[in-house]
Design an enzyme around this catalytic site. Structure first.
Site, PDB file in Angstrom:
ATOM      1  N   HIS A  51     -10.810   1.535   5.967  1.00  0.00           N
ATOM      2  CA  HIS A  51      -9.816   0.897   6.914  1.00  0.00           C
ATOM      3  C   HIS A  51      -8.944   2.173   7.196  1.00  0.00           C
ATOM      4  CE1 HIS A  51      -7.222   1.673   3.545  1.00  0.00           C
ATOM      5  NE2 HIS A  51      -7.931   0.821   2.692  1.00  0.00           N
TER       6      HIS A  51
HETATM    7  P1  TYD Z   1      -6.385  -1.602  -0.661  1.00  0.00           P
HETATM    8  O1  TYD Z   1      -5.615  -0.436  -0.118  1.00  0.00           O
HETATM    9  O2  TYD Z   1      -7.222  -2.652   0.128  1.00  0.00           O
HETATM   10  O3  TYD Z   1      -7.759  -1.045  -1.552  1.00  0.00           O
HETATM   11  P2  TYD Z   1      -9.044  -0.256  -0.912  1.00  0.00           P
HETATM   12  O4  TYD Z   1      -8.905   0.258   0.444  1.00  0.00           O
HETATM   13  O5  TYD Z   1      -9.024   1.136  -1.972  1.00  0.00           O
HETATM   14  O6  TYD Z   1     -10.256  -0.913  -1.328  1.00  0.00           O
HETATM   15  O7  TYD Z   1      -5.846  -2.535  -1.944  1.00  0.00           O
HETATM   16  C1  TYD Z   1      -6.645  -3.589  -2.563  1.00  0.00           C
HETATM   17  C2  TYD Z   1      -5.276  -4.387  -2.915  1.00  0.00           C
HETATM   18  O8  TYD Z   1      -4.435  -3.756  -3.845  1.00  0.00           O
HETATM   19  C3  TYD Z   1      -4.802  -5.055  -1.800  1.00  0.00           C
HETATM   20  O9  TYD Z   1      -4.742  -6.606  -2.054  1.00  0.00           O
HETATM   21  C4  TYD Z   1      -3.415  -4.661  -1.725  1.00  0.00           C
HETATM   22  C5  TYD Z   1      -3.118  -4.170  -3.238  1.00  0.00           C
HETATM   23  N1  TYD Z   1      -2.392  -2.822  -3.074  1.00  0.00           N
HETATM   24  C6  TYD Z   1      -0.864  -3.033  -3.221  1.00  0.00           C
HETATM   25  O10 TYD Z   1      -0.551  -4.115  -3.763  1.00  0.00           O
HETATM   26  N2  TYD Z   1      -0.147  -1.800  -3.423  1.00  0.00           N
HETATM   27  C7  TYD Z   1      -0.747  -0.666  -2.978  1.00  0.00           C
HETATM   28  O11 TYD Z   1       0.116   0.436  -2.934  1.00  0.00           O
HETATM   29  C8  TYD Z   1      -1.841  -0.692  -2.844  1.00  0.00           C
HETATM   30  C9  TYD Z   1      -2.582   0.680  -2.216  1.00  0.00           C
HETATM   31  C10 TYD Z   1      -2.804  -1.734  -2.687  1.00  0.00           C
END
Ligand code: TYD
Length: 134
Positions: A51
């Site tokens: 993303h």
């Molecule tokens: P995401 O950033 O989509 O993870 P990745 O890109 O590594 O696969 O985050 C995964 C989940 O965690 C999403 O539901 C949002 C939550 N999240 C938080 O609540 N706080 C944060 O600081 C981050 C990075 C994610």
């Protein structure tokens, strides 16, 4: 804030008792740290990310083990293998980013310039490309 993707080498205080590194916001990295999170226990073959962020800049360090950070600015792709805890990659805003190829027991530490806000994410590659055209 800088818009250039780059590896940043951190201070490393070598000592026979063990080495020490550190990060100062707006000194070693070009932003104020609003949030720190980490990714761990990644099963073999999994990836994270895939993303972009509209506003958030990040600095990513492999505190333990190794993984690849694959970045795309819409023009070209950059791939960095992070495998030491004294350097990391600076990821400006509006960069498509993916973390992959995690080794066993790897630990990715990520410093971010914003608090968590789902509306800052661009999760569709087509939307990212459309944003870049603006
Ligand atoms: P995401 O950033 O989509 O993870 P990745 O890109 O590594 O696969 O985050 C995964 C989940 O965690 C999403 O539901 C949002 C939550 N999240 C938080 O609540 N706080 C944060 O600081 C981050 C990075 C994610």
């Amino acid at each position: 804030m800088s818009s250039e993707i780059r590896i940043i080498t951190l201070p490393k205080i070598e000592d026979y008792r063990g080495n020490l590194s550190f990060i100062e916001e707006e000194n070693h990295i070009p932003f104020k740290i609003r949030r720190v999170y980490w990714i761990y226990d990644v099963p073999g073959g999994e990836f994270r990310g895939s993303h972009a962020f509209k506003e958030t800049c990040e600095f990513i360090v492999a505190l333990s083990g190794s993984f690849d950070v694959v970045l795309n600015n819409g023009v070209r792709e950059f791939k960095f293998n992070l495998n030491r805890s004294y350097f990391g990659v600076y990821v400006p805003q509006m960069i498509w980013r993916k973390l992959e190829n995690f080794s066993t027991n790897s630990l990715a530490l990520i410093m971010a310039s914003t608090e968590y806000d789902e509306s800052d994410y661009i999760r569709e590659l087509s939307e990212f490309k459309a944003f870049l055209q603006r």
